[in-house]
Design a protein around this motif. Structure first.
Motif, PDB file in Angstrom:
ATOM      1  N   MET A   1       0.856  -1.171   0.000  1.00 54.75           N
ATOM      2  CA  MET A   1       0.000   0.000   0.000  1.00 54.75           C
ATOM      3  C   MET A   1       0.903   1.235   0.000  1.00 54.75           C
ATOM      4  O   MET A   1       1.796   1.360   0.828  1.00 54.75           O
ATOM      5  CB  MET A   1      -0.878  -0.032   1.255  1.00 54.75           C
ATOM      6  N   ASP A   2       0.677   2.132  -0.937  1.00 57.07           N
ATOM      7  CA  ASP A   2       1.510   3.324  -0.983  1.00 57.07           C
ATOM      8  C   ASP A   2       1.044   4.345   0.053  1.00 57.07           C
ATOM      9  O   ASP A   2       0.004   4.191   0.692  1.00 57.07           O
ATOM     10  CB  ASP A   2       1.572   3.899  -2.396  1.00 57.07           C
ATOM     11  N   MET A   3       1.839   5.383   0.221  1.00 56.20           N
ATOM     12  CA  MET A   3       1.587   6.387   1.262  1.00 56.20           C
ATOM     13  C   MET A   3       0.227   7.059   1.099  1.00 56.20           C
ATOM     14  O   MET A   3      -0.485   7.269   2.074  1.00 56.20           O
ATOM     15  CB  MET A   3       2.683   7.453   1.234  1.00 56.20           C
ATOM     16  N   ARG A   4      -0.101   7.375  -0.122  1.00 57.16           N
ATOM     17  CA  ARG A   4      -1.373   8.065  -0.396  1.00 57.16           C
ATOM     18  C   ARG A   4      -2.557   7.205   0.062  1.00 57.16           C
ATOM     19  O   ARG A   4      -3.498   7.701   0.684  1.00 57.16           O
ATOM     20  CB  ARG A   4      -1.460   8.363  -1.889  1.00 57.16           C
ATOM     21  N   GLU A   5      -2.495   5.905  -0.207  1.00 58.04           N
ATOM     22  CA  GLU A   5      -3.569   4.991   0.201  1.00 58.04           C
ATOM     23  C   GLU A   5      -3.613   4.822   1.712  1.00 58.04           C
ATOM     24  O   GLU A   5      -4.697   4.727   2.295  1.00 58.04           O
ATOM     25  CB  GLU A   5      -3.380   3.623  -0.469  1.00 58.04           C
ATOM     26  N   ARG A   6      -2.438   4.790   2.346  1.00 57.49           N
ATOM     27  CA  ARG A   6      -2.398   4.675   3.809  1.00 57.49           C
ATOM     28  C   ARG A   6      -3.051   5.877   4.475  1.00 57.49           C
ATOM     29  O   ARG A   6      -3.818   5.717   5.426  1.00 57.49           O
ATOM     30  CB  ARG A   6      -0.948   4.550   4.290  1.00 57.49           C
ATOM     31  N   VAL A   7      -2.750   7.067   3.971  1.00 61.64           N
ATOM     32  CA  VAL A   7      -3.348   8.284   4.539  1.00 61.64           C
ATOM     33  C   VAL A   7      -4.852   8.271   4.306  1.00 61.64           C
ATOM     34  O   VAL A   7      -5.639   8.581   5.214  1.00 61.64           O
ATOM     35  CB  VAL A   7      -2.706   9.556   3.939  1.00 61.64           C
ATOM     36  N   SER A   8      -5.257   7.898   3.108  1.00 61.69           N
ATOM     37  CA  SER A   8      -6.681   7.866   2.775  1.00 61.69           C
ATOM     38  C   SER A   8      -7.444   6.879   3.645  1.00 61.69           C
ATOM     39  O   SER A   8      -8.529   7.192   4.156  1.00 61.69           O
ATOM     40  CB  SER A   8      -6.845   7.519   1.297  1.00 61.69           C
ATOM     41  N   SER A   9      -6.895   5.687   3.842  1.00 59.10           N
ATOM     42  CA  SER A   9      -7.598   4.691   4.666  1.00 59.10           C
ATOM     43  C   SER A   9      -7.630   5.122   6.133  1.00 59.10           C
ATOM     44  O   SER A   9      -8.623   4.901   6.828  1.00 59.10           O
ATOM     45  CB  SER A   9      -6.978   3.310   4.513  1.00 59.10           C
ATOM     46  N   ALA A  10      -6.566   5.762   6.609  1.00 58.58           N
ATOM     47  CA  ALA A  10      -6.555   6.269   7.989  1.00 58.58           C
ATOM     48  C   ALA A  10      -7.584   7.385   8.155  1.00 58.58           C
ATOM     49  O   ALA A  10      -8.246   7.481   9.196  1.00 58.58           O
ATOM     50  CB  ALA A  10      -5.164   6.777   8.358  1.00 58.58           C
ATOM     51  N   LEU A  11      -7.747   8.211   7.119  1.00 54.50           N
ATOM     52  CA  LEU A  11      -8.733   9.285   7.141  1.00 54.50           C
ATOM     53  C   LEU A  11     -10.140   8.711   7.238  1.00 54.50           C
ATOM     54  O   LEU A  11     -10.958   9.158   8.063  1.00 54.50           O
ATOM     55  CB  LEU A  11      -8.580  10.146   5.885  1.00 54.50           C
ATOM     56  N   LYS A  12     -10.412   7.705   6.451  1.00 59.17           N
ATOM     57  CA  LYS A  12     -11.737   7.070   6.485  1.00 59.17           C
ATOM     58  C   LYS A  12     -12.004   6.418   7.837  1.00 59.17           C
ATOM     59  O   LYS A  12     -13.110   6.518   8.369  1.00 59.17           O
ATOM     60  CB  LYS A  12     -11.846   6.031   5.364  1.00 59.17           C
ATOM     61  N   GLN A  13     -10.987   5.774   8.384  1.00 54.35           N
ATOM     62  CA  GLN A  13     -11.150   5.129   9.698  1.00 54.35           C
ATOM     63  C   GLN A  13     -11.392   6.169  10.788  1.00 54.35           C
ATOM     64  O   GLN A  13     -12.211   5.957  11.679  1.00 54.35           O
ATOM     65  CB  GLN A  13      -9.924   4.279  10.028  1.00 54.35           C
ATOM     66  N   ALA A  14     -10.696   7.297  10.715  1.00 56.35           N
ATOM     67  CA  ALA A  14     -10.900   8.358  11.705  1.00 56.35           C
ATOM     68  C   ALA A  14     -12.312   8.926  11.609  1.00 56.35           C
ATOM     69  O   ALA A  14     -12.911   9.277  12.628  1.00 56.35           O
ATOM     70  CB  ALA A  14      -9.871   9.469  11.500  1.00 56.35           C
ATOM     71  N   SER A  24      -8.711  15.878  11.842  1.00 53.45           N
ATOM     72  CA  SER A  24      -8.242  17.188  11.367  1.00 53.45           C
ATOM     73  C   SER A  24      -6.779  17.117  10.930  1.00 53.45           C
ATOM     74  O   SER A  24      -6.397  17.717   9.917  1.00 53.45           O
ATOM     75  CB  SER A  24      -8.437  18.260  12.433  1.00 53.45           C
ATOM     76  N   THR A  25      -5.957  16.372  11.661  1.00 58.05           N
ATOM     77  CA  THR A  25      -4.553  16.226  11.278  1.00 58.05           C
ATOM     78  C   THR A  25      -4.422  15.469   9.959  1.00 58.05           C
ATOM     79  O   THR A  25      -3.639  15.855   9.086  1.00 58.05           O
ATOM     80  CB  THR A  25      -3.760  15.500  12.383  1.00 58.05           C
ATOM     81  N   LEU A  26      -5.197  14.406   9.806  1.00 55.04           N
ATOM     82  CA  LEU A  26      -5.154  13.637   8.560  1.00 55.04           C
ATOM     83  C   LEU A  26      -5.627  14.474   7.376  1.00 55.04           C
ATOM     84  O   LEU A  26      -5.099  14.351   6.262  1.00 55.04           O
ATOM     85  CB  LEU A  26      -5.977  12.363   8.694  1.00 55.04           C
ATOM     86  N   ARG A  27      -6.596  15.337   7.602  1.00 59.46           N
ATOM     87  CA  ARG A  27      -7.039  16.237   6.527  1.00 59.46           C
ATOM     88  C   ARG A  27      -5.947  17.224   6.153  1.00 59.46           C
ATOM     89  O   ARG A  27      -5.781  17.558   4.973  1.00 59.46           O
ATOM     90  CB  ARG A  27      -8.309  16.967   6.956  1.00 59.46           C
ATOM     91  N   LEU A  28      -5.191  17.698   7.146  1.00 57.55           N
ATOM     92  CA  LEU A  28      -4.062  18.588   6.850  1.00 57.55           C
ATOM     93  C   LEU A  28      -3.006  17.868   6.006  1.00 57.55           C
ATOM     94  O   LEU A  28      -2.460  18.439   5.066  1.00 57.55           O
ATOM     95  CB  LEU A  28      -3.421  19.085   8.151  1.00 57.55           C
ATOM     96  N   ILE A  29      -2.739  16.617   6.350  1.00 58.80           N
ATOM     97  CA  ILE A  29      -1.773  15.821   5.582  1.00 58.80           C
ATOM     98  C   ILE A  29      -2.264  15.659   4.145  1.00 58.80           C
ATOM     99  O   ILE A  29      -1.508  15.860   3.193  1.00 58.80           O
ATOM    100  CB  ILE A  29      -1.558  14.440   6.240  1.00 58.80           C
ATOM    101  N   ASN A  30      -3.526  15.297   4.014  1.00 67.66           N
ATOM    102  CA  ASN A  30      -4.114  15.098   2.682  1.00 67.66           C
ATOM    103  C   ASN A  30      -4.052  16.384   1.861  1.00 67.66           C
ATOM    104  O   ASN A  30      -3.736  16.361   0.663  1.00 67.66           O
ATOM    105  CB  ASN A  30      -5.555  14.612   2.838  1.00 67.66           C
ATOM    106  N   ALA A  31      -4.354  17.509   2.494  1.00 65.24           N
ATOM    107  CA  ALA A  31      -4.313  18.796   1.787  1.00 65.24           C
ATOM    108  C   ALA A  31      -2.893  19.135   1.333  1.00 65.24           C
ATOM    109  O   ALA A  31      -2.689  19.632   0.218  1.00 65.24           O
ATOM    110  CB  ALA A  31      -4.855  19.903   2.689  1.00 65.24           C
ATOM    111  N   ALA A  32      -1.900  18.858   2.183  1.00 61.75           N
ATOM    112  CA  ALA A  32      -0.513  19.132   1.808  1.00 61.75           C
ATOM    113  C   ALA A  32      -0.086  18.279   0.615  1.00 61.75           C
ATOM    114  O   ALA A  32       0.602  18.753  -0.291  1.00 61.75           O
ATOM    115  CB  ALA A  32       0.411  18.878   2.999  1.00 61.75           C
ATOM    116  N   ILE A  33      -0.527  17.022   0.602  1.00 65.06           N
ATOM    117  CA  ILE A  33      -0.202  16.139  -0.520  1.00 65.06           C
ATOM    118  C   ILE A  33      -0.871  16.644  -1.792  1.00 65.06           C
ATOM    119  O   ILE A  33      -0.249  16.691  -2.859  1.00 65.06           O
ATOM    120  CB  ILE A  33      -0.619  14.687  -0.206  1.00 65.06           C
ATOM    121  N   LYS A  34      -2.123  17.040  -1.702  1.00 63.96           N
ATOM    122  CA  LYS A  34      -2.835  17.549  -2.882  1.00 63.96           C
ATOM    123  C   LYS A  34      -2.220  18.844  -3.394  1.00 63.96           C
ATOM    124  O   LYS A  34      -2.136  19.060  -4.607  1.00 63.96           O
ATOM    125  CB  LYS A  34      -4.318  17.742  -2.565  1.00 63.96           C
TER     126      LYS A  34
END
Length: 152
Positions: A1-14, A24-34
């Motif tokens: 599983m690549d990093m993008r998928e790990r962050v996405s699945s953690a976001l969904k679980q949260a 909120s932290t996971l959303r910040l990470i996702n926004a920085a990646i985007k």
């Protein structure tokens, strides 16, 4: 599983767990990646950023929060410092294990040997070698002076 998928699945679980601070932290990470994806597209890279770039983003985010927590503590705002530390914990879940003292020294010596560095002029080559192998695993701000000392 690549990093993008790990962050996405953690976001969904949260979201499922209703963990507001973690979310909120996971959303910040996702926004920085985007944001980095958008910048990459502007440079002609339609693929988006690679895992190495995501690790660099996460490392930078963790370092920013450490500096903020220190500043908040000095200013007497312990509540804000604790919030920053909580964000660091979430961010570090996605970072590889940080190398410690002896491991960093061995990595620096191996990189110097690998590139055949003999003088301070080769410092850029050594740093590039280290960044290629150890992105997200060491603080390059502290490694730089170490490399410089070994090459001087």
């Amino acid at each position: 599983m690549d990093m993008r998928e790990r962050v996405s699945s953690a976001l969904k679980q949260a979201m499922r767990d209703k963990a507001v601070d973690r979310l909120s932290t996971l959303r910040l990470i996702n926004a920085a990646i985007k944001d980095r994806d958008i910048a990459a597209r502007g440079e002609g890279n339609d693929e988006g950023v690679a895992d190495g770039d995501i690790l660099a983003i996460l490392g930078k985010m963790a370092k920013q929060r450490q500096e903020s927590a220190r500043a908040y503590e000095e200013g007497g705002r312990l509540d804000l410092a604790e919030r920053e530390r909580a964000e660091i914990i979430v961010i570090e879940e996605f970072l590889p294990r940080q190398l410690q003292g002896d491991e960093v020294t061995k990595a620096v010596e191996a990189a110097i040997t690998a590139v055949g560095a003999s003088s301070i002029r080769d410092m850029g080559k050594v740093m590039a070698e280290l960044k290629g192998k150890y992105t997200g695993q060491m603080d390059f701000g502290t490694v730089g002076p170490m490399v410089k000392g070994k090459l001087s």
